[in-house]
Structures are given as C-alpha cells and as structure tokens.
Design a protein around this motif. Structure first.
Motif, PDB file in Angstrom:
ATOM      1  N   ILE A 349       0.841  -1.193   0.000  1.00 24.12           N
ATOM      2  CA  ILE A 349       0.000   0.000   0.000  1.00 24.12           C
ATOM      3  C   ILE A 349       0.883   1.253   0.000  1.00 24.12           C
ATOM      4  CG2 ILE A 349      -1.764   1.295   1.256  1.00 24.12           C
ATOM      5  CD1 ILE A 349      -2.623  -1.364   2.531  1.00 24.12           C
ATOM      6  N   ASP A 350       0.659   2.121  -0.964  1.00 23.75           N
ATOM      7  CA  ASP A 350       1.328   3.422  -1.000  1.00 23.75           C
ATOM      8  C   ASP A 350       0.512   4.360  -0.122  1.00 23.75           C
ATOM      9  OD1 ASP A 350       2.440   5.880  -1.553  1.00 23.75           O
ATOM     10  OD2 ASP A 350       2.646   5.522  -3.708  1.00 23.75           O
ATOM     11  N   VAL A 351       0.870   4.448   1.154  1.00 18.09           N
ATOM     12  CA  VAL A 351       0.040   5.186   2.111  1.00 18.09           C
ATOM     13  C   VAL A 351      -0.003   6.683   1.814  1.00 18.09           C
ATOM     14  CG1 VAL A 351       0.298   3.473   3.933  1.00 18.09           C
ATOM     15  CG2 VAL A 351       1.953   5.339   3.750  1.00 18.09           C
ATOM     16  N   SER A 352       1.023   7.222   1.146  1.00 18.61           N
ATOM     17  CA  SER A 352       1.025   8.652   0.840  1.00 18.61           C
ATOM     18  C   SER A 352       0.007   9.004  -0.235  1.00 18.61           C
ATOM     19  CB  SER A 352       2.425   9.101   0.402  1.00 18.61           C
ATOM     20  OG  SER A 352       2.822   8.436  -0.785  1.00 18.61           O
ATOM     21  N   GLN A 373       1.591  12.309  11.737  1.00 17.95           N
ATOM     22  CA  GLN A 373       3.043  12.505  11.843  1.00 17.95           C
ATOM     23  C   GLN A 373       3.785  11.505  10.952  1.00 17.95           C
ATOM     24  OE1 GLN A 373       5.439  14.734  13.908  1.00 17.95           O
ATOM     25  NE2 GLN A 373       6.154  13.907  11.956  1.00 17.95           N
ATOM     26  N   ILE A 374       3.355  10.246  10.999  1.00 17.23           N
ATOM     27  CA  ILE A 374       3.993   9.228  10.156  1.00 17.23           C
ATOM     28  C   ILE A 374       3.762   9.543   8.679  1.00 17.23           C
ATOM     29  CG2 ILE A 374       4.099   6.772   9.610  1.00 17.23           C
ATOM     30  CD1 ILE A 374       5.112   7.576  12.424  1.00 17.23           C
ATOM     31  N   LEU A 375       2.544   9.927   8.333  1.00  9.51           N
ATOM     32  CA  LEU A 375       2.236  10.260   6.934  1.00  9.51           C
ATOM     33  C   LEU A 375       3.058  11.453   6.465  1.00  9.51           C
ATOM     34  CD1 LEU A 375      -1.643   9.794   7.012  1.00  9.51           C
ATOM     35  CD2 LEU A 375       0.017   8.319   5.877  1.00  9.51           C
ATOM     36  N   GLU A 376       3.302  12.394   7.358  1.00  6.73           N
ATOM     37  CA  GLU A 376       4.136  13.554   6.997  1.00  6.73           C
ATOM     38  C   GLU A 376       5.564  13.121   6.705  1.00  6.73           C
ATOM     39  OE1 GLU A 376       5.876  17.712   8.966  1.00  6.73           O
ATOM     40  OE2 GLU A 376       4.306  16.571   9.997  1.00  6.73           O
ATOM     41  N   TRP A 377       6.117  12.239   7.542  1.00  2.35           N
ATOM     42  CA  TRP A 377       7.482  11.764   7.307  1.00  2.35           C
ATOM     43  C   TRP A 377       7.575  11.002   5.982  1.00  2.35           C
ATOM     44  CZ3 TRP A 377       8.158   9.734  12.981  1.00  2.35           C
ATOM     45  CH2 TRP A 377       8.558  10.795  13.813  1.00  2.35           C
ATOM     46  N   ILE A 378       6.573  10.183   5.710  1.00  2.06           N
ATOM     47  CA  ILE A 378       6.576   9.433   4.441  1.00  2.06           C
ATOM     48  C   ILE A 378       6.530  10.392   3.256  1.00  2.06           C
ATOM     49  CG2 ILE A 378       5.247   7.832   3.004  1.00  2.06           C
ATOM     50  CD1 ILE A 378       4.347   6.470   5.609  1.00  2.06           C
ATOM     51  N   SER A 379       5.692  11.420   3.352  1.00  2.01           N
ATOM     52  CA  SER A 379       5.559  12.386   2.271  1.00  2.01           C
ATOM     53  C   SER A 379       6.847  13.181   2.069  1.00  2.01           C
ATOM     54  CB  SER A 379       4.402  13.340   2.562  1.00  2.01           C
ATOM     55  OG  SER A 379       4.259  14.289   1.536  1.00  2.01           O
ATOM     56  N   LEU A 380       7.472  13.587   3.168  1.00  5.61           N
ATOM     57  CA  LEU A 380       8.739  14.326   3.061  1.00  5.61           C
ATOM     58  C   LEU A 380       9.821  13.458   2.425  1.00  5.61           C
ATOM     59  CD1 LEU A 380       8.859  16.179   6.503  1.00  5.61           C
ATOM     60  CD2 LEU A 380       8.803  17.258   4.241  1.00  5.61           C
ATOM     61  N   ARG A 381       9.872  12.212   2.805  1.00 10.75           N
ATOM     62  CA  ARG A 381      10.872  11.318   2.224  1.00 10.75           C
ATOM     63  C   ARG A 381      10.652  11.135   0.734  1.00 10.75           C
ATOM     64  NH1 ARG A 381      12.138   6.171  -0.339  1.00 10.75           N
ATOM     65  NH2 ARG A 381      14.312   5.779   0.256  1.00 10.75           N
ATOM     66  N   GLU A 382       9.364  10.986   0.323  1.00 12.24           N
ATOM     67  CA  GLU A 382       9.049  10.817  -1.095  1.00 12.24           C
ATOM     68  C   GLU A 382       9.400  12.072  -1.887  1.00 12.24           C
ATOM     69  OE1 GLU A 382       7.964   8.153  -2.895  1.00 12.24           O
ATOM     70  OE2 GLU A 382       8.453   7.067  -1.050  1.00 12.24           O
ATOM     71  N   PRO A 409      13.668   3.711   7.738  1.00  8.80           N
ATOM     72  CA  PRO A 409      13.779   2.248   7.917  1.00  8.80           C
ATOM     73  C   PRO A 409      12.779   1.697   8.925  1.00  8.80           C
ATOM     74  CG  PRO A 409      15.955   3.261   7.883  1.00  8.80           C
ATOM     75  CD  PRO A 409      14.960   4.375   7.991  1.00  8.80           C
ATOM     76  N   GLU A 410      12.546   2.428  10.030  1.00  9.22           N
ATOM     77  CA  GLU A 410      11.590   1.962  11.030  1.00  9.22           C
ATOM     78  C   GLU A 410      10.156   1.984  10.477  1.00  9.22           C
ATOM     79  OE1 GLU A 410      12.008   3.968  14.776  1.00  9.22           O
ATOM     80  OE2 GLU A 410      14.158   4.224  14.478  1.00  9.22           O
ATOM     81  N   ILE A 411       9.847   3.020   9.672  1.00 10.91           N
ATOM     82  CA  ILE A 411       8.516   3.125   9.067  1.00 10.91           C
ATOM     83  C   ILE A 411       8.279   1.969   8.117  1.00 10.91           C
ATOM     84  CG2 ILE A 411       7.079   4.502   7.505  1.00 10.91           C
ATOM     85  CD1 ILE A 411       8.385   7.003   8.751  1.00 10.91           C
ATOM     86  N   VAL A 412       9.281   1.615   7.319  1.00 10.74           N
ATOM     87  CA  VAL A 412       9.149   0.493   6.385  1.00 10.74           C
ATOM     88  C   VAL A 412       8.882  -0.801   7.141  1.00 10.74           C
ATOM     89  CG1 VAL A 412      10.361  -0.930   4.688  1.00 10.74           C
ATOM     90  CG2 VAL A 412      10.520   1.563   4.560  1.00 10.74           C
ATOM     91  N   ARG A 413       9.604  -1.020   8.251  1.00  5.24           N
ATOM     92  CA  ARG A 413       9.377  -2.229   9.046  1.00  5.24           C
ATOM     93  C   ARG A 413       7.966  -2.248   9.630  1.00  5.24           C
ATOM     94  NH1 ARG A 413      14.866  -1.424  10.490  1.00  5.24           N
ATOM     95  NH2 ARG A 413      14.301  -0.270  12.385  1.00  5.24           N
ATOM     96  N   PHE A 414       7.474  -1.071  10.010  1.00  3.43           N
ATOM     97  CA  PHE A 414       6.117  -0.980  10.563  1.00  3.43           C
ATOM     98  C   PHE A 414       5.073  -1.314   9.495  1.00  3.43           C
ATOM     99  CE2 PHE A 414       2.263   1.548  11.181  1.00  3.43           C
ATOM    100  CZ  PHE A 414       1.868   1.137  12.450  1.00  3.43           C
ATOM    101  N   LEU A 415       5.268  -0.827   8.277  1.00  2.00           N
ATOM    102  CA  LEU A 415       4.277  -1.012   7.216  1.00  2.00           C
ATOM    103  C   LEU A 415       4.276  -2.429   6.643  1.00  2.00           C
ATOM    104  CD1 LEU A 415       4.699   2.352   5.251  1.00  2.00           C
ATOM    105  CD2 LEU A 415       2.910   1.751   6.879  1.00  2.00           C
ATOM    106  N   LYS A 416       5.393  -3.137   6.744  1.00  2.00           N
ATOM    107  CA  LYS A 416       5.458  -4.506   6.209  1.00  2.00           C
ATOM    108  C   LYS A 416       4.820  -5.496   7.169  1.00  2.00           C
ATOM    109  CE  LYS A 416       9.090  -6.060   4.053  1.00  2.00           C
ATOM    110  NZ  LYS A 416      10.471  -6.445   3.700  1.00  2.00           N
ATOM    111  N   GLN A 417       4.206  -6.513   6.604  1.00  2.00           N
ATOM    112  CA  GLN A 417       3.552  -7.537   7.411  1.00  2.00           C
ATOM    113  C   GLN A 417       3.525  -8.830   6.601  1.00  2.00           C
ATOM    114  OE1 GLN A 417       0.161  -5.868   9.329  1.00  2.00           O
ATOM    115  NE2 GLN A 417      -0.698  -7.845   9.940  1.00  2.00           N
ATOM    116  N   ASP A 418       3.777  -9.933   7.258  1.00  2.00           N
ATOM    117  CA  ASP A 418       3.760 -11.211   6.550  1.00  2.00           C
ATOM    118  C   ASP A 418       2.338 -11.574   6.135  1.00  2.00           C
ATOM    119  OD1 ASP A 418       6.469 -11.506   6.882  1.00  2.00           O
ATOM    120  OD2 ASP A 418       6.275 -12.672   8.738  1.00  2.00           O
TER     121      ASP A 418
END
Length: 444
Positions: A349-352, A373-382, A409-418
């Motif tokens: 899922i592309d949350v941004s 806050q998390i969505l803001e960090w993702i958007s800034l990174r993109e 890196p922590e956000i990516v680990r949070f968004l991934k799920q088996d």
C-alpha cells in the motif's frame, strides 16, 4: 395478519403469458418482437441442439416500440430465427438467506461447489430496496482488518465503501483475500466478476479457511461467461448483503473487480445500442455504478454493508475513467505500489497516495495526530527522494527531511507484514505511538 409464504409467492406471479419470436441473432445479443416486458426482465428463449429442444435465460436490455433486445445469461446461444421467447413469470427477486452461508454460487443462485442445490424460501429484490439518504449514517465503529498499515494509518469504519486501486499483477486479490479472512464481520459476501476459473477455486477452497467460509457466500461469474451474467453477479451479491443488513448484521462485501464489471456493462450497453463515450464506455456504466456503490453503507435502524472493491487501472498512474469515477464515489481508496510489490513488501500500500475519508471520526484526536506525523514523514521522504538518490541532498539542510530520512527504515518495518499475519488494532496503535515518538526506538 401475517402473509403466508404461499400467498406471497402467488402474488409475485404474472398470470398473463407474454411471448414473442426471435427476429435476429447477433454474437452478443438477440432481437425479438416480444414479449412486452419491462427493462431488466428475464425471458426464456427457445433453443435447439443435437440433444433436442431446450431453453436459456436472457435479460431485456432495451425495449423498442416493436422489438426488444435480449442479452443471454446462459453460455451459448443455440437458438434460431422464429424461436419462441417467453417472459418469466417470477418477479424480479432472487433467493437469499442463511442457506447460502458456506456456499459458492453463480449469478443465478446455481451452485458452483459440489454441495448440491441451494434451497431457500426467502427472496430479496435483485436491484435492492429503496432507502432515503437520511436513513443512512456515517460509520461510528472501526473495522479491524488485522493489517497495521490500514488499521493505524488508514483506519476504516463499518459501513465504509473503499477501493483497492492498482494495475494488474500488484496484489489486489491477495490483499482482498487476507482482509476476508481477518476482518471482523457477521457475514462476508465475496463477488468475483470476470475472474479466471482457477482463481475462484484458489480463493474459495485454499485462501479462505473453514471458519471464514462458514460465514461467507461466494458469487462468481468467470470471464468466459456472458456480460449480462457478470453484471448480474454484482447485483446478486448486493441483494444477499442487503438481506443480512436488513436483519441488523454487519456485512463485509468484497467485489473483485469493478473495472471488469464496468467492461461487462459496456458490452451490454453496446449491444443495447448505446453510444460509446470516453474509452468507449457507454452511458449505462456511469449511471449504474453509482447506484451499485450507494447500495452499501450503514443504516440508522441498524446493520451495515462495508464494501471493499478492487479497481483494475489501465496503468500504474490509476487515472483512467473508471478509477476516477470510483474515487469520486467511494469513502476512501488504497493505492497499491508496483515498486513495493516488486520489493516483496506486503501489503504494497502506497500510504502517501491512499486515504480513508472516515478516519478522523473513528479514532481519538491524539491517535490521529500520531498517524498524521507518520504520513508527513513518508511524504517528506518521497518528495526528497530524487535529491537523496542523486546525492544532491546534504544532511542538515532541512531538519524535517533529516528526521523523515532517519525514521524511514523503522517506518518500512512498521508497514510490512507477513501474509497471514494478524495484528490487533490495540497492538498496532501501540506500535504507532512508539514509532511516532521523538525518542529513538524500534518499531514493533
């Protein structure tokens, strides 16, 4: 005084025999001089084959002054000029009820599993029951999907209508299947329109466990079936869902896919003589899809239909006419990313680029601030990705971007799920709070 079931059945029968004769036969439709029936009515068309005389069902898709156009529902059209066309005497209602739980059927309620004929005395209008706008209500209870990327950042509510958007091969069906297994609902209705036959078996018999199947009904119309059959499958699935909602149940409807449904509607519209418009879609597509979406939702009197509909886009930009129409109608959309899928990131899922329009009213303000806050960090990174990848960005130039890159890196680990992993919403929110904290830490 309560009406006896036999009385209700008798009142639904038209005692007048309405007939006509086949005039012309086309690859996708039949023209006849009768019978005199309303739009959408079913007729039986006489057929002739080596096995002898028989008949097949067809739906009236256009009514003229001296002719009607019929779209066959059954496979094959072994009919002939002058064949008898007879109006079906039953009202435009379909069988529904508890007998369909744990069963896989087609758009005519015929079983596609090996469990025999489904017998039910309860019926519901195929086109749905009319409801007023003020009889509806906004979602007030969270739909827990077990996927932390959705539950924590794109929180959904019971009665919400959501789309899963992506081009082919990105993972819409896998995501939809996991939600079917993990989401909390009283009844699940799975509608597969235009899918391959093997995928229907894979979803029903292998992807769903016995517990999920016991509270579910599968309605399937494969890609090799007629366009009218594919359109009817979606309406039938919603008729089943409306029956349960009318009894105060929360129903989860999973429809895959709206794009193939729109293509089937286009075939029917072209057969009926409607003019093609943008991308050759006929006006009936843009008239029928909003009505179908509006049949879902929560009611003030109790009961809700949560709809998750996949939308197959022409490209990864998800900006074709069907995608744009669905975005304007739905209460949110989950956009899947091909690049994430290619990296083995599930759910991709592309949350941004995704949104849940009901999230603000479902979670406390404090939790919503964490998600933003998390969505803001993702958007800034993109937004800074090009500068970072080309080496043009210097650390320290922007404190907010530095923080977003540090937490990535922590956000990516949070968004991934088996696949198959389920996380409770309470655990997801705890992990979200830890991730959004200004203190350095590790995501769950």
């Amino acid at each position: 005084m309560k009406t006896h079931a036999l009385q209700a059945k008798l009142r639904s029968i038209d005692p007048v025999l309405r007939i006509g004769r086949v005039r012309k036969i086309f690859p996708t439709h039949i023209e006849a001089d009768g019978p005199n029936v309303p739009l959408g009515a079913l007729c039986m068309v006489e057929a002739r084959s080596a096995a002898g005389r028989s008949s097949f069902r067809a739906e009236a898709v256009r009514i003229g002054e001296d002719n009607i156009i019929l779209a066959p529902l059954d496979d094959g059209m072994p009919t002939f000029s002058g064949a008898l066309v007879t109006a079906c005497t039953e009202a435009t209602s379909v069988p529904v009820g508890p007998a369909f739980l744990g069963r896989a059927v087609d758009a005519l309620a015929r079983p596609v599993d090996s469990l025999g004929v489904v017998r039910s005395q309860e019926h519901h209008p195929l086109g749905g029951s009319a409801t007023t706008p003020l009889a509806r209500t906004s979602p007030v209870e969270i739909l827990e999907t077990g996927l932390r990327a959705i539950d924590a950042l794109l929180t959904l509510g019971k009665g919400q209508r959501v789309g899963i958007f992506s081009a082919s091969g990105v993972g819409k069906t896998n995501l939809m299947t996991q939600i079917a297994c993990q989401a909390k609902a009283d009844v699940t209705i799975i509608c597969l329109v235009g899918e391959r036959g093997r995928e229907i078996d894979a979803i029903w018999n292998h992807a769903l466990d016995a517990k999920a199947r016991a509270r579910a009904t599968l309605v399937a119309a494969t890609s090799d079936q007629s366009a009218a059959m594919r359109v009817r499958a979606a309406n039938y699935a919603l008729a089943l869902a409306e029956y349960w909602r009318g009894r105060g149940k929360h129903v989860l409807v999973l429809l895959d896919s709206m794009t193939r449904l729109a293509m089937a509607m286009r075939e029917v519209g072209l057969a009926a003589g409607e003019p093609p418009t943008v991308r050759a879609y006929t006006p009936n597509v843009f008239a029928a899809i909003p009505k179908l979406v509006e049949r879902c939702g929560a009611m003030k009197a109790g009961g809700a239909i949560t709809a998750i509909m996949t939308v197959l886009s022409e490209t990864d930009d998800v900006d074709d006419p069907v995608c744009e129409l669905m975005k304007s109608l739905l209460d949110g959309h989950l956009v899947l990313s091909r690049s994430l899928a290619e990296q083995g990131h599930f759910p991709p899922i592309d949350v941004s680029r995704s949104i849940s329009r009901q999230a603000d009213g479902l979670v406390p303000a404090a939790q919503r601030r964490l998600a933003l806050q998390i969505l803001e960090w993702i958007s800034l990174r993109e937004s800074s990705r090009t500068l970072v990848d080309t080496g043009l960005y210097a650390k320290g130039a922007n404190a907010a971007v530095d923080r977003a890159l540090e937490r990535h890196p922590e956000i990516v680990r949070f968004l991934k799920q088996d696949r198959g992993e389920r996380m409770s919403i309470a655990t997801a929110m705890t992990a979200l709070a830890r991730l959004a904290s200004e203190r350095s830490g590790h995501a769950a």
